[in-house]
Design a protein around this motif. Structure first.
Motif, PDB file in Angstrom:
ATOM      1  N   LEU A 250      59.099  63.729  -6.662  1.00 39.80           N
ATOM      2  CA  LEU A 250      59.441  62.804  -7.739  1.00 39.80           C
ATOM      3  C   LEU A 250      60.937  62.506  -7.715  1.00 39.80           C
ATOM      4  CD1 LEU A 250      58.052  61.243  -9.959  1.00 39.80           C
ATOM      5  CD2 LEU A 250      58.513  63.122 -11.523  1.00 39.80           C
ATOM      6  N   PRO A 251      61.383  61.615  -6.814  1.00 38.77           N
ATOM      7  CA  PRO A 251      62.815  61.352  -6.660  1.00 38.77           C
ATOM      8  C   PRO A 251      63.362  60.374  -7.709  1.00 38.77           C
ATOM      9  CG  PRO A 251      61.577  60.085  -5.047  1.00 38.77           C
ATOM     10  CD  PRO A 251      60.573  60.915  -5.797  1.00 38.77           C
ATOM     11  N   LEU A 252      63.289  60.799  -8.967  1.00 31.96           N
ATOM     12  CA  LEU A 252      63.792  60.033 -10.096  1.00 31.96           C
ATOM     13  C   LEU A 252      64.813  60.874 -10.853  1.00 31.96           C
ATOM     14  CD1 LEU A 252      60.431  58.541 -11.425  1.00 31.96           C
ATOM     15  CD2 LEU A 252      62.229  57.294 -10.234  1.00 31.96           C
ATOM     16  N   VAL A 253      65.543  60.224 -11.767  1.00 35.64           N
ATOM     17  CA  VAL A 253      66.599  60.894 -12.516  1.00 35.64           C
ATOM     18  C   VAL A 253      66.199  60.987 -13.984  1.00 35.64           C
ATOM     19  CG1 VAL A 253      69.030  60.872 -13.177  1.00 35.64           C
ATOM     20  CG2 VAL A 253      68.339  59.951 -10.951  1.00 35.64           C
ATOM     21  N   TRP A 254      66.104  62.208 -14.481  1.00 34.04           N
ATOM     22  CA  TRP A 254      66.038  62.485 -15.919  1.00 34.04           C
ATOM     23  C   TRP A 254      67.365  63.115 -16.289  1.00 34.04           C
ATOM     24  CZ3 TRP A 254      61.606  62.145 -13.217  1.00 34.04           C
ATOM     25  CH2 TRP A 254      60.461  61.648 -13.845  1.00 34.04           C
ATOM     26  N   THR A 255      68.036  62.625 -17.321  1.00 32.48           N
ATOM     27  CA  THR A 255      69.320  63.226 -17.678  1.00 32.48           C
ATOM     28  C   THR A 255      69.143  64.695 -18.049  1.00 32.48           C
ATOM     29  OG1 THR A 255      69.178  62.591 -20.026  1.00 32.48           O
ATOM     30  CG2 THR A 255      70.209  61.014 -18.510  1.00 32.48           C
ATOM     31  N   ARG A 256      67.983  65.056 -18.573  1.00 33.90           N
ATOM     32  CA  ARG A 256      67.690  66.447 -18.942  1.00 33.90           C
ATOM     33  C   ARG A 256      67.674  67.344 -17.715  1.00 33.90           C
ATOM     34  NH1 ARG A 256      62.763  65.547 -20.102  1.00 33.90           N
ATOM     35  NH2 ARG A 256      63.205  64.751 -22.181  1.00 33.90           N
ATOM     36  N   ASP A 257      66.881  66.962 -16.711  1.00 32.98           N
ATOM     37  CA  ASP A 257      66.802  67.750 -15.483  1.00 32.98           C
ATOM     38  C   ASP A 257      68.159  67.797 -14.785  1.00 32.98           C
ATOM     39  OD1 ASP A 257      64.215  66.594 -16.255  1.00 32.98           O
ATOM     40  OD2 ASP A 257      63.432  67.605 -14.493  1.00 32.98           O
ATOM     41  N   ALA A 258      68.824  66.630 -14.749  1.00 32.04           N
ATOM     42  CA  ALA A 258      70.113  66.556 -14.058  1.00 32.04           C
ATOM     43  C   ALA A 258      71.145  67.471 -14.713  1.00 32.04           C
ATOM     44  CB  ALA A 258      70.612  65.117 -14.050  1.00 32.04           C
TER      45      ALA A 258
ATOM     46  N   GLY B   1      69.126  67.834  -4.224  1.00 28.83           N
ATOM     47  CA  GLY B   1      69.079  67.267  -5.571  1.00 28.83           C
ATOM     48  C   GLY B   1      70.033  66.104  -5.726  1.00 28.83           C
ATOM     49  N   ALA B   2      71.232  66.234  -5.180  1.00 29.32           N
ATOM     50  CA  ALA B   2      72.226  65.162  -5.260  1.00 29.32           C
ATOM     51  C   ALA B   2      71.868  64.040  -4.295  1.00 29.32           C
ATOM     52  CB  ALA B   2      73.617  65.713  -4.942  1.00 29.32           C
ATOM     53  N   SER B   3      72.082  62.801  -4.740  1.00 30.01           N
ATOM     54  CA  SER B   3      71.798  61.627  -3.916  1.00 30.01           C
ATOM     55  C   SER B   3      72.906  60.609  -4.140  1.00 30.01           C
ATOM     56  CB  SER B   3      70.433  61.035  -4.294  1.00 30.01           C
ATOM     57  OG  SER B   3      70.162  59.856  -3.571  1.00 30.01           O
ATOM     58  N   ARG B   4      73.919  60.655  -3.260  1.00 32.40           N
ATOM     59  CA  ARG B   4      75.103  59.815  -3.430  1.00 32.40           C
ATOM     60  C   ARG B   4      74.849  58.398  -2.953  1.00 32.40           C
ATOM     61  NH1 ARG B   4      80.336  60.241  -4.495  1.00 32.40           N
ATOM     62  NH2 ARG B   4      80.179  62.520  -4.683  1.00 32.40           N
ATOM     63  N   SER B   5      75.369  57.455  -3.728  1.00 30.96           N
ATOM     64  CA  SER B   5      75.366  56.042  -3.359  1.00 30.96           C
ATOM     65  C   SER B   5      76.690  55.454  -3.810  1.00 30.96           C
ATOM     66  CB  SER B   5      74.199  55.308  -4.025  1.00 30.96           C
ATOM     67  OG  SER B   5      74.210  53.941  -3.715  1.00 30.96           O
ATOM     68  N   GLY B   6      77.588  55.206  -2.852  1.00 35.91           N
ATOM     69  CA  GLY B   6      78.928  54.768  -3.223  1.00 35.91           C
ATOM     70  C   GLY B   6      79.666  55.914  -3.905  1.00 35.91           C
ATOM     71  N   ASP B   7      80.265  55.641  -5.077  1.00 32.34           N
ATOM     72  CA  ASP B   7      81.005  56.683  -5.786  1.00 32.34           C
ATOM     73  C   ASP B   7      80.175  57.335  -6.883  1.00 32.34           C
ATOM     74  OD1 ASP B   7      80.890  54.628  -7.594  1.00 32.34           O
ATOM     75  OD2 ASP B   7      83.026  54.644  -8.101  1.00 32.34           O
ATOM     76  N   ALA B   8      78.897  56.996  -6.966  1.00 29.54           N
ATOM     77  CA  ALA B   8      78.019  57.576  -7.976  1.00 29.54           C
ATOM     78  C   ALA B   8      77.013  58.506  -7.317  1.00 29.54           C
ATOM     79  CB  ALA B   8      77.294  56.483  -8.751  1.00 29.54           C
ATOM     80  N   VAL B   9      76.583  59.534  -8.058  1.00 25.22           N
ATOM     81  CA  VAL B   9      75.624  60.509  -7.551  1.00 25.22           C
ATOM     82  C   VAL B   9      74.451  60.606  -8.522  1.00 25.22           C
ATOM     83  CG1 VAL B   9      75.219  62.920  -6.931  1.00 25.22           C
ATOM     84  CG2 VAL B   9      77.402  61.850  -6.369  1.00 25.22           C
ATOM     85  N   ALA B  10      73.272  60.216  -8.066  1.00 26.58           N
ATOM     86  CA  ALA B  10      72.059  60.494  -8.826  1.00 26.58           C
ATOM     87  C   ALA B  10      71.666  61.941  -8.582  1.00 26.58           C
ATOM     88  CB  ALA B  10      70.941  59.546  -8.395  1.00 26.58           C
ATOM     89  N   VAL B  11      71.125  62.592  -9.590  1.00 27.11           N
ATOM     90  CA  VAL B  11      70.633  63.968  -9.436  1.00 27.11           C
ATOM     91  C   VAL B  11      69.130  63.917  -9.678  1.00 27.11           C
ATOM     92  CG1 VAL B  11      70.749  66.338 -10.267  1.00 27.11           C
ATOM     93  CG2 VAL B  11      72.837  64.978 -10.098  1.00 27.11           C
ATOM     94  N   LEU B  12      68.360  64.148  -8.616  1.00 27.17           N
ATOM     95  CA  LEU B  12      66.923  63.903  -8.612  1.00 27.17           C
ATOM     96  C   LEU B  12      66.144  65.107  -9.144  1.00 27.17           C
ATOM     97  CD1 LEU B  12      66.687  62.367  -5.017  1.00 27.17           C
ATOM     98  CD2 LEU B  12      67.201  61.190  -7.177  1.00 27.17           C
ATOM     99  N   ALA B  13      65.023  64.806  -9.808  1.00 28.91           N
ATOM    100  CA  ALA B  13      64.144  65.877 -10.256  1.00 28.91           C
ATOM    101  C   ALA B  13      63.579  66.638  -9.060  1.00 28.91           C
ATOM    102  CB  ALA B  13      63.023  65.302 -11.118  1.00 28.91           C
ATOM    103  N   ASP B  14      63.157  65.918  -8.034  1.00 28.62           N
ATOM    104  CA  ASP B  14      62.688  66.495  -6.773  1.00 28.62           C
ATOM    105  C   ASP B  14      62.803  65.414  -5.713  1.00 28.62           C
ATOM    106  OD1 ASP B  14      60.471  67.046  -4.625  1.00 28.62           O
ATOM    107  OD2 ASP B  14      60.754  68.969  -5.647  1.00 28.62           O
TER     108      ASP B  14
END
Length: 423
Positions: A296-304, A279-292
């Motif tokens: 569907l490797p996108l970020v919804w703040t709700r799912d995250a 679920g976590a996808s780090r890039s630099g010092d930030a981490v996206a949290v993916l729906a799947d």
């Protein structure tokens, strides 16, 4: 790792075989930087990583999506194909058969063994922490003389297919002009227009006599340029056995530290492992949290929020949990594009807005996660670090407030339009 319950003494952490009668989706593997999927026999289907321009790039066997955007039947059919565990794959040729046993070691790492006339072949797959790639350890128990092993399969390097069911502006076409070459011990694919490269390295060929044993390592690395990918693949290959042994031991110690060693804790362990690793996808010092990470490797703040909240419930004081939560807060408040000051319906893993649609509830989840994190960890400094950003979000919401006090939303939390824009 000796092939007998992987050297783990606690039965609950040693892995139970998956029931082959059940229709499992592909097996997941990742480390919070790269993530991918495998067939039940341990051959690769995909491995992906965040990309600063295209959101996410993948080395994959899946064909590109050619259906009509937003036509639900076409999108659902493509997603279903990604969830199929039996499809084109690449990897060790000796594994290209029906597995006799499949499990997730410590509810985290795919393991399979394949019985063939030539011998018994055991494979464990791990993405070592902090690395831009993954490692496979293949243990050979030969019934006939074996030279190799070889690996093969067709694959392509491309931007991830962000297939959605809801309308949005189409993404601009991504370059796709792969070129590849086998150089010494490394096979590489690069696409200079895409700004991405992949490399696959293997240990030298073995000569295993009948009745003998041997170990081979296969490593895959992803990067924005070929030299970096090749270097990482070679290093992962050289360090493979030590890295895999370390990850297995560390994950077992992680569950012990959280008090999640009982058999009945298995669903919790699996959920936490997925959140941390795929679920976590780090890039630099930030981490996206993916729906799947595949479908569907996108970020919804709700799912995250709910994925992060599960991590906080399991281990609020664990450094690996804190790294994901703090990284996602940086993603939300500092990296993610906010259209008109508001988070969009969905964001790319690199932060660009995918759908600039205003959903009221999506504006609240990062604020709630910040409050939960401070309360459960005792780290009150996060209020200082993100205080100005929180204030800006609240002011944006207040400017949208109607004279009678309510704030209109464009869609419901289910991405559906509203006749009356209040809920």
């Amino acid at each position: 790792m000796d092939g007998r319950r992987h050297g783990l003494s606690d039965p609950a952490l040693s892995g139970e075989g998956l029931d082959r009668r059940k229709p499992y989706k592909p097996l997941d593997v990742g480390n919070g930087i790269v993530s991918g999927s495998l067939t039940a026999n341990g051959r690769w289907l995909s491995l992906g990583i965040a990309h600063p321009i295209h959101g996410r790039i993948e080395l994959t066997t899946a064909p590109p999506f050619t259906g009509e955007l937003f036509v639900q039947a076409a999108v659902r059919a493509y997603r279903a194909s990604l969830a199929e565990s039996v499809r084109l794959s690449f990897g060790f040729d000796l594994l290209d058969d029906e597995p006799s046993r499949v499990e997730l070691v410590a509810d985290s790492f795919p393991y399979a063994f394949v019985e063939r006339p030539q011998g018994r072949f055991e494979v464990t797959t791990v993405a070592p922490r902090g690395r831009q790639g993954a490692v496979q350890i293949l243990r050979i128990h030969a019934r006939a003389a074996i030279v190799g092993p070889s690996w093969g399969g067709a694959m392509r390097l491309a931007r991830a297919e962000f297939t959605q069911l809801t309308p949005r502006a189409p993404l601009p076409p991504a370059p796709q002009r792969n070129r590849s070459k086998l150089e010494d011990d490394v096979f590489w694919i690069e696409d200079s227009g895409l700004g991405a490269a992949a490399a696959i390295a293997q240990t030298p060929a073995l000569n295993v006599d009948e009745g003998g044993t041997g170990t081979a390592v296969l490593a895959i690395a992803l990067a924005e340029d070929r030299p970096t990918a090749v270097k990482e693949a070679r290093e992962l290959c050289a360090q493979g056995e030590a890295l895999v042994a370390r990850e297995l031991a560390d994950r077992r110690a992680f569950w012990t530290g959280l008090g999640l060693t009982r058999e009945e804790d298995a669903p919790i362990r699996r959920g936490v492992a997925y959140a941390l690793d795929e679920g976590a996808s780090r890039s630099g010092d930030a981490v996206a949290v993916l729906a799947d990470h595949v479908i569907l490797p996108l970020v919804w703040t709700r799912d995250a929020y709910f994925m992060c909240r599960a991590l906080l419930a399991a281990g609020p004081h664990e450094p690996s949990v804190a790294a994901v939560i703090e990284g996602f807060l940086r993603f939300a408040f500092e990296r993610a594009e906010r259209v008109g000051g508001s988070w969009p319906r969905a964001s790319l893993p690199s932060g660009q807005a995918m759908d600039p649609v205003f959903q009221l509830d999506q504006q609240l989840w990062p604020l709630l996660l910040l409050a939960d994190y401070a309360r459960l960890t005792g780290d009150l400094d996060v209020h200082v670090r993100f205080g100005a950003a929180v204030g800006a979000v609240i002011q944006t919401l207040l400017r949208r407030r109607q004279p009678f006090g309510l704030i209109a939303t464009d869609e419901t939390p289910a991405d559906d339009p509203l006749t009356q824009p209040y809920h």
